[in-house]
Write a protein that holds these residues in place. Structure first.
Motif, PDB file in Angstrom:
ATOM      1  N   ALA A   1       0.937  -1.273   0.147  1.00  0.00           N
ATOM      2  CA  ALA A   1       0.102   0.166  -0.070  1.00  0.00           C
ATOM      3  C   ALA A   1       1.006   1.332   0.131  1.00  0.00           C
ATOM      4  CB  ALA A   1      -0.975   0.077   1.093  1.00  0.00           C
ATOM      5  N   THR A   2       1.744   1.366   0.801  1.00  0.00           N
ATOM      6  CA  THR A   2       2.722   2.407   1.217  1.00  0.00           C
ATOM      7  C   THR A   2       3.537   2.604  -0.664  1.00  0.00           C
ATOM      8  OG1 THR A   2       3.230   1.908   3.180  1.00  0.00           O
ATOM      9  CG2 THR A   2       4.896   3.377   2.056  1.00  0.00           C
ATOM     10  N   GLN A   3       3.890   1.529  -1.113  1.00  0.00           N
ATOM     11  CA  GLN A   3       4.710   1.443  -2.257  1.00  0.00           C
ATOM     12  C   GLN A   3       3.826   2.055  -3.627  1.00  0.00           C
ATOM     13  OE1 GLN A   3       7.917   1.276  -2.998  1.00  0.00           O
ATOM     14  NE2 GLN A   3       8.150   0.909  -0.656  1.00  0.00           N
ATOM     15  N   TRP A   4       2.508   1.594  -3.506  1.00  0.00           N
ATOM     16  CA  TRP A   4       1.424   2.244  -4.590  1.00  0.00           C
ATOM     17  C   TRP A   4       1.134   3.451  -4.398  1.00  0.00           C
ATOM     18  CZ3 TRP A   4       0.463   0.058  -8.833  1.00  0.00           C
ATOM     19  CH2 TRP A   4       0.516  -1.242  -9.069  1.00  0.00           C
ATOM     20  N   GLU A   5       1.174   4.017  -2.998  1.00  0.00           N
ATOM     21  CA  GLU A   5       1.107   5.520  -2.716  1.00  0.00           C
ATOM     22  C   GLU A   5       1.962   6.358  -3.303  1.00  0.00           C
ATOM     23  OE1 GLU A   5       0.318   5.860   1.417  1.00  0.00           O
ATOM     24  OE2 GLU A   5      -1.503   4.744   1.613  1.00  0.00           O
ATOM     25  N   ARG A   6       3.356   5.808  -3.188  1.00  0.00           N
ATOM     26  CA  ARG A   6       4.221   6.626  -3.610  1.00  0.00           C
ATOM     27  C   ARG A   6       4.347   6.423  -5.081  1.00  0.00           C
ATOM     28  NH1 ARG A   6       9.802   4.288  -0.746  1.00  0.00           N
ATOM     29  NH2 ARG A   6      10.647   6.081  -1.670  1.00  0.00           N
ATOM     30  N   LEU A   7       4.226   5.298  -5.754  1.00  0.00           N
ATOM     31  CA  LEU A   7       4.174   5.482  -7.099  1.00  0.00           C
ATOM     32  C   LEU A   7       3.054   6.409  -7.773  1.00  0.00           C
ATOM     33  CD1 LEU A   7       4.845   4.280  -9.977  1.00  0.00           C
ATOM     34  CD2 LEU A   7       3.114   2.512  -9.360  1.00  0.00           C
ATOM     35  N   TYR A   8       1.503   6.256  -7.291  1.00  0.00           N
ATOM     36  CA  TYR A   8       0.572   7.298  -7.576  1.00  0.00           C
ATOM     37  C   TYR A   8       1.118   8.609  -7.370  1.00  0.00           C
ATOM     38  CZ  TYR A   8      -2.404   3.094  -8.121  1.00  0.00           C
ATOM     39  OH  TYR A   8      -2.772   1.740  -8.366  1.00  0.00           O
ATOM     40  N   ALA A   9       1.545   9.027  -6.186  1.00  0.00           N
ATOM     41  CA  ALA A   9       2.301  10.349  -6.051  1.00  0.00           C
ATOM     42  C   ALA A   9       3.265  10.774  -7.235  1.00  0.00           C
ATOM     43  CB  ALA A   9       2.576  10.609  -4.610  1.00  0.00           C
ATOM     44  N   ALA A  10       3.963   9.968  -7.510  1.00  0.00           N
ATOM     45  CA  ALA A  10       5.134  10.114  -8.591  1.00  0.00           C
ATOM     46  C   ALA A  10       4.396  10.398  -9.806  1.00  0.00           C
ATOM     47  CB  ALA A  10       6.414   9.234  -8.458  1.00  0.00           C
ATOM     48  N   LEU A  11       3.556   9.537 -10.135  1.00  0.00           N
ATOM     49  CA  LEU A  11       2.745   9.681 -11.548  1.00  0.00           C
ATOM     50  C   LEU A  11       1.819  10.841 -11.433  1.00  0.00           C
ATOM     51  CD1 LEU A  11       1.714   5.918 -11.800  1.00  0.00           C
ATOM     52  CD2 LEU A  11       3.841   7.240 -13.159  1.00  0.00           C
ATOM     53  N   ARG A  12       1.416  11.153 -10.472  1.00  0.00           N
ATOM     54  CA  ARG A  12       0.490  12.546 -10.490  1.00  0.00           C
ATOM     55  C   ARG A  12       1.586  13.566 -10.515  1.00  0.00           C
ATOM     56  NH1 ARG A  12      -2.268   9.955  -6.454  1.00  0.00           N
ATOM     57  NH2 ARG A  12      -1.057  10.849  -4.758  1.00  0.00           N
ATOM     58  N   GLY A  13       2.523  13.673  -9.994  1.00  0.00           N
ATOM     59  CA  GLY A  13       3.532  14.729 -10.169  1.00  0.00           C
ATOM     60  C   GLY A  13       4.238  14.868 -11.527  1.00  0.00           C
ATOM     61  N   LYS A  14       4.337  13.718 -12.173  1.00  0.00           N
ATOM     62  CA  LYS A  14       4.811  13.697 -13.677  1.00  0.00           C
ATOM     63  C   LYS A  14       3.618  14.377 -14.349  1.00  0.00           C
ATOM     64  CE  LYS A  14       8.241  10.364 -14.152  1.00  0.00           C
ATOM     65  NZ  LYS A  14       8.923   9.089 -14.921  1.00  0.00           N
ATOM     66  N   ALA A  15       2.365  14.130 -14.111  1.00  0.00           N
ATOM     67  CA  ALA A  15       1.333  14.382 -15.076  1.00  0.00           C
ATOM     68  C   ALA A  15       1.155  15.916 -14.942  1.00  0.00           C
ATOM     69  CB  ALA A  15       0.014  13.410 -14.513  1.00  0.00           C
TER      70      ALA A  15
END
Length: 86
Positions: free
Chosen positions: A69-83
């Motif tokens: 869950a923590t890793q998914w949250e970090r991934l989604y945050a990174a993807l949102r930042g890129k978007a």
């Protein structure tokens, strides 16, 4: 030396090189397999020597779910930042 003899010799050399490359790749794979086996052996010995109590499968699943869950949250945050920067 005739052209045919030179061509056959070159072909033979190419086949020998191909054979040699296969042997080298096989040796690299064998070495990697040996290193992995040693790593596994050391890991098992380390785990057996660990005095901490055993972890139930339910507790292990819960622990891994939290990590995922923590890793998914970090991934989604990174993807949102890129978007938003994209």
């Amino acid at each position: 030396m005739s052209t045919l003899v030179c061509a056959l010799q070159a072909l033979d050399d190419a086949e020998n090189w191909a054979r040699l490359l296969k042997v080298v790749e096989a040796m690299k794979l064998k070495d990697a397999d040996a290193q992995y086996a040693a790593f596994l052996r050391e890991s098992v010995l380390e785990a057996r020597a660990d005095p901490s109590p055993d972890l139930s499968s339910a507790a292990a699943k819960e622990y891994m779910d939290a990590i995922k869950a923590t890793q998914w949250e970090r991934l989604y945050a990174a993807l949102r930042g890129k978007a938003s920067n994209g």
